[in-house]
Design an enzyme around this catalytic site. Sequence first.
Site, PDB file in Angstrom:
ATOM      1  N   ARG A  50       4.333  -8.232  17.814  1.00  0.00           N
ATOM      2  CA  ARG A  50       5.147  -7.099  17.378  1.00  0.00           C
ATOM      3  C   ARG A  50       4.319  -5.825  17.485  1.00  0.00           C
ATOM      4  O   ARG A  50       3.150  -5.797  17.085  1.00  0.00           O
ATOM      5  CB  ARG A  50       5.614  -7.302  15.936  1.00  0.00           C
ATOM      6  N   HIS A  60       0.847  -1.206   0.000  1.00  0.00           N
ATOM      7  CA  HIS A  60       0.000   0.000   0.000  1.00  0.00           C
ATOM      8  C   HIS A  60       0.879   1.252   0.000  1.00  0.00           C
ATOM      9  O   HIS A  60       2.080   1.199   0.285  1.00  0.00           O
ATOM     10  CB  HIS A  60      -0.884   0.020   1.255  1.00  0.00           C
ATOM     11  N   HIS A 106       4.858  -0.168  -0.104  1.00  0.00           N
ATOM     12  CA  HIS A 106       5.505  -1.068   0.854  1.00  0.00           C
ATOM     13  C   HIS A 106       4.480  -1.990   1.495  1.00  0.00           C
ATOM     14  O   HIS A 106       3.274  -1.763   1.411  1.00  0.00           O
ATOM     15  CB  HIS A 106       6.241  -0.269   1.931  1.00  0.00           C
ATOM     16  N   ASP A 137       1.034   5.116   1.791  1.00  0.00           N
ATOM     17  CA  ASP A 137       0.507   5.850   2.942  1.00  0.00           C
ATOM     18  C   ASP A 137      -0.065   7.186   2.488  1.00  0.00           C
ATOM     19  O   ASP A 137       0.443   7.818   1.545  1.00  0.00           O
ATOM     20  CB  ASP A 137       1.609   6.104   3.977  1.00  0.00           C
TER      21      ASP A 137
END
Length: 756
Positions: free
Chosen positions: A747, A685, A737, A687
């Site tokens: 995480r 995608h 990314h 940002d």
Amino acid sequence: MEYLKFCFVFSCCVKFADSVFSTDTPQAPAPIPKDKLLVLTVATQETDGFLRFMQTANYFNYTVKVLGMGEAWKGGDVGRSIGGGQKVRLLKEAMEALADQEDLVVLTVDSYDLIFAGGPEEILRKFQQANHKVLFAAEGIIWPDTRLADKYPSVRSGKRYLNSGGIIGYAPYVSRVVSQWNLHDNDDDQLFYTKIYLDPLQRQTLNMTLDHKCQIFQNLNGAVDEVLLKFGTDRVRVRNTAYDSLPVVVHGNGNTKMYLNYLGNYVPNTWNYDHGCSHCDDDVVDLSELKEYPYVLVGVFIEQPTPFLPEFFQRLLTLDYPKDKLKVFVHNNEVYHEKHIQKFWEANRNVFNTFKVVGPEENLSQGEARNMAMDECRKESTCDYYFSIDADVMLTNRQTLKLLIEQNRKIIGPLVTRHGKLWSNFWGALSLDGYYARSEDFVDIVQRKRMGVWNIPFMAHVYLVKGSVLRNEMKERNVFVLEKLDPDMGFCRNARELTSHREKDSPSPESFHMLRPPKGLFMYITNRHDFGRLISTANYNTSHYNNDLWQIYENPVDWKEKYINENYSRIFTENYLEEPCPDVFWFPVFSETACDEIVEEMEHYGSWSGGRHEDRRIAGGYETVPTDDIHMKQIGFDKEWLHFIREFISPVTLKVFSGYYTKGYAVMNFVVKYTPGRQSYLRPHHDSSTFTINIALNNKDSDFQGGGCRFHRYNCSIESPRKGWSFMHPGRLTHLHEGLPTTNGTRYIAVSFIDP
């Protein structure tokens, strides 16, 4: 006959002409040798004021004879009412042996509240110019009997009324004045001198006058506005602006003793612009020469919710002082802080000599708690010092305790200030109602433009008191409780105005009058070193899980120390960052503590979004590429987070993306949680930002497996994120990314889409 008249007239004219046109000038009287001046003063105790008086006298080499040292004071409470006759009686006795020394000049002055600003030669010259046998100090306020005002001789200019704090005259004449004393020790000395002076016959016979224009004597009462400091190359003078005079003797009579203390910080050579502090190293203690370090009782006071308390205790632990010589008394008035104290005690229970905690269950007032702590030192003869410190003091100087002890003052505190403000732990002056007033030098002292050891009227937060002072001058145990005053103000007033109670070994009715003169203790602040700072406790909200995170506005320095990576500044000094992929920069920003507390805060909130497309938190209610997250706004941290971006991300942006000036604004600020069972990865995608930051909040391998980020355009992956380090990369168009799968564990990352 006519001839004789002519001769007589001619002779007179010649004599007149000779007198008019003669080149001979009248001979000025020879200067009085300085060894013909004797200073007499009465002092029954070596108070701080007396020691300062002697210091100024010794500086100018005055010959001083002290009368009454060691005697019981029976002269009344001269600081609050009439009295002081004992001084006249002692002077009368001393003058009996000096009465026949016609060439001796006697200067009699007070000592507890008086300093010299000039030397013997100057005072003798001015006395000689006055052309009288006895010269009294003058003031503009009549005391003690206002009904006598009309009996004073009128003056065109100058002070009209007599003050007995300063008298200079030839010994025989001074003797004739004081020989008339036949009253009691607690009768008023000034009234006695006033009645003699107001007798026209005695005033003429004894050739007496007043120092109307403050050539020699400067009484401060009623004249503070006339006085200012005059800085010279060798010493500092007091100048009277009303009469353009430089008085030699400066007397803090009445309620001007605090102003005299201010003047005494400079006059005559205590501090000036050329050499700075002249007496800071007088009588210092060399700790290296002692067989063992003194015992210190440390009183710690937590009186309100206080940010960064664990860090406060850590700084206490790291003080460079033998811990077996430290006894710690903690008063905690907040249930919220019990967990912090318990944790510290469990980790350090055997470090200090003793560690005592008085908690909120005791229901002590602040004044009562401070009295209790001070009394712990007072009742132990082995307690050499009492060190009081409030929890809002961050001592950054590990040598603080040693440096204070070395200064060898009865009461001394280190200067600490609130970052970026003039708020400090001392006042340079007091208003008429006893509250804060700004002294002329306050700002310079706070900003350390003038460095030294300063006599001040009020201190709080942190200070050191000699144990011997607590067992003697301040042996009364209720020093922190005074009606209508907070404990700090009560303590300082008790120290400033210290006067012992009636003599316990004198059961007679007249013992009520047997009060010693005020022996106020001098309190000092030192700014010779950078000791630390005060933190703000205002607006400290304890409703969060980790409340210090919200202190980025109130206490930015402490926030930075706790939450910003220790290597952050190296980004700018050593180019300490990496570029693992094109235009992807990697740099340290958060400390491990910051990462842990942000994660704890989110888990404490607990309402993770679940990674669904439907999302009411954002405009439109639909998220194209959803994550399992919690927004900063949800925990009330959005304003603080944006401030963090402006303070710590924007400077990095300017460094790596030269020429781009970010607004530091972001709508989407959130923490993402990746787990194999809920959401383990994020599909490719772009940002919705000009640039994005992505901060790793925990450790790969120990906390999770897998993870990382892949940038498709460059076929470049970052698979080993470092805890506390941030990626920064362009958001739109170039840097498609994806989030690589987390294969085990959990995480956490913090993400912001900046400048959308």
